[in-house]
Design a protein around this motif. Sequence first.
Motif, PDB file in Angstrom:
ATOM      1  N   LYS A 237      24.894  13.090 -30.650  1.00 56.24           N
ATOM      2  CA  LYS A 237      24.369  14.236 -31.388  1.00 56.24           C
ATOM      3  C   LYS A 237      22.919  14.384 -30.979  1.00 56.24           C
ATOM      4  O   LYS A 237      22.158  13.423 -31.012  1.00 56.24           O
ATOM      5  N   PHE A 238      22.535  15.577 -30.520  1.00 62.16           N
ATOM      6  CA  PHE A 238      21.172  15.835 -30.079  1.00 62.16           C
ATOM      7  C   PHE A 238      20.272  16.107 -31.278  1.00 62.16           C
ATOM      8  O   PHE A 238      20.689  16.735 -32.251  1.00 62.16           O
ATOM      9  N   SER A 239      19.019  15.659 -31.181  1.00 59.98           N
ATOM     10  CA  SER A 239      18.079  15.854 -32.281  1.00 59.98           C
ATOM     11  C   SER A 239      17.703  17.324 -32.427  1.00 59.98           C
ATOM     12  O   SER A 239      17.712  18.078 -31.448  1.00 59.98           O
ATOM     13  N   ASN A 240      17.410  17.714 -33.649  1.00 57.88           N
ATOM     14  CA  ASN A 240      16.975  19.076 -33.981  1.00 57.88           C
ATOM     15  C   ASN A 240      17.928  20.146 -33.464  1.00 57.88           C
ATOM     16  O   ASN A 240      17.502  21.218 -33.043  1.00 57.88           O
ATOM     17  N   SER A 241      19.208  19.857 -33.469  1.00 59.33           N
ATOM     18  CA  SER A 241      20.213  20.833 -33.039  1.00 59.33           C
ATOM     19  C   SER A 241      21.514  20.566 -33.782  1.00 59.33           C
ATOM     20  O   SER A 241      21.646  19.593 -34.508  1.00 59.33           O
ATOM     21  N   ASN A 242      22.478  21.437 -33.541  1.00 65.61           N
ATOM     22  CA  ASN A 242      23.819  21.295 -34.099  1.00 65.61           C
ATOM     23  C   ASN A 242      24.791  20.865 -33.002  1.00 65.61           C
ATOM     24  O   ASN A 242      25.983  21.029 -33.125  1.00 65.61           O
TER      25      ASN A 242
ATOM     26  N   GLU B 258      18.433  12.232 -33.269  1.00 61.53           N
ATOM     27  CA  GLU B 258      19.453  12.011 -32.245  1.00 61.53           C
ATOM     28  C   GLU B 258      20.235  10.742 -32.552  1.00 61.53           C
ATOM     29  O   GLU B 258      19.693   9.771 -33.065  1.00 61.53           O
ATOM     30  N   MET B 259      21.517  10.780 -32.231  1.00 61.38           N
ATOM     31  CA  MET B 259      22.379   9.632 -32.448  1.00 61.38           C
ATOM     32  C   MET B 259      23.356   9.542 -31.292  1.00 61.38           C
ATOM     33  O   MET B 259      23.914  10.552 -30.866  1.00 61.38           O
ATOM     34  N   LYS B 260      23.536   8.339 -30.753  1.00 66.53           N
ATOM     35  CA  LYS B 260      24.513   8.165 -29.680  1.00 66.53           C
ATOM     36  C   LYS B 260      25.028   6.744 -29.677  1.00 66.53           C
ATOM     37  O   LYS B 260      24.304   5.807 -29.994  1.00 66.53           O
ATOM     38  N   GLY B 261      26.321   6.621 -29.378  1.00 66.54           N
ATOM     39  CA  GLY B 261      26.955   5.319 -29.328  1.00 66.54           C
ATOM     40  C   GLY B 261      28.456   5.438 -29.491  1.00 66.54           C
ATOM     41  O   GLY B 261      29.004   6.540 -29.531  1.00 66.54           O
ATOM     42  N   LYS B 262      29.128   4.282 -29.591  1.00 65.83           N
ATOM     43  CA  LYS B 262      30.586   4.261 -29.751  1.00 65.83           C
ATOM     44  C   LYS B 262      30.972   4.349 -31.216  1.00 65.83           C
ATOM     45  O   LYS B 262      30.371   3.698 -32.066  1.00 65.83           O
ATOM     46  N   ILE B 263      32.003   5.121 -31.486  1.00 65.36           N
ATOM     47  CA  ILE B 263      32.530   5.265 -32.847  1.00 65.36           C
ATOM     48  C   ILE B 263      33.346   4.018 -33.170  1.00 65.36           C
ATOM     49  O   ILE B 263      34.249   3.657 -32.417  1.00 65.36           O
ATOM     50  N   TYR B 264      33.033   3.359 -34.284  1.00 62.41           N
ATOM     51  CA  TYR B 264      33.816   2.182 -34.672  1.00 62.41           C
ATOM     52  C   TYR B 264      34.605   2.378 -35.955  1.00 62.41           C
ATOM     53  O   TYR B 264      35.498   1.587 -36.264  1.00 62.41           O
ATOM     54  N   ASP B 265      34.317   3.434 -36.715  1.00 55.05           N
ATOM     55  CA  ASP B 265      35.106   3.698 -37.916  1.00 55.05           C
ATOM     56  C   ASP B 265      35.012   5.182 -38.250  1.00 55.05           C
ATOM     57  O   ASP B 265      33.985   5.817 -38.003  1.00 55.05           O
ATOM     58  N   ILE B 266      36.101   5.706 -38.812  1.00 48.71           N
ATOM     59  CA  ILE B 266      36.183   7.120 -39.176  1.00 48.71           C
ATOM     60  C   ILE B 266      36.747   7.210 -40.585  1.00 48.71           C
ATOM     61  O   ILE B 266      37.759   6.582 -40.889  1.00 48.71           O
TER      62      ILE B 266
END
Length: 107
Positions: A58-63, A9-17
Motif C-alpha cells: 500500500k503506497f503512502s498518502n494514496s488509495n 506505506e505498508m509492504k510485506g507478506k500477508i500472514y492472516d486475513i
Amino acid sequence: MKSDYFPMEMKGKIYDISRIKGGSLYLNIHTDSKDDGISIRNSDFVLNSIKKQFYFRKFSNSNQCYIIKGDSIMYFDCYIFSKEDSVKIGKIKGWKPTITNQWLLKK
C-alpha cells in the motif's frame, strides 16, 4: 479524515486475513520492521482474490494497493467510497481504472 483512511506505506507478506462485517477484510502483514495490519474495502472479486502468503503493498498518502501472486499482479484501490464520502475526503490518488481489479502479468 484522510489520515484515518490512508496510513503510511505498508509492504510485506500477508500472514492472516479476517473478514469484517460490512464487506471488508483486515490483513495482518509481516513488514520489514514489524507486523502491521490494514483493512481493505473493495469488490468481492478483489477481496476473494487476496490470500495468505501473497505480497501486499500500500503506497503512502494514496488509495493505491497491489498484491503479487507468483508472476501476476493485481492493482486495486484499497477502499471504495460512496459518493458522499468521496466529497468529504476530497481527491485521492488511485489507480487508472483500465488496470485495476484484474490479474496482470508482472513486468
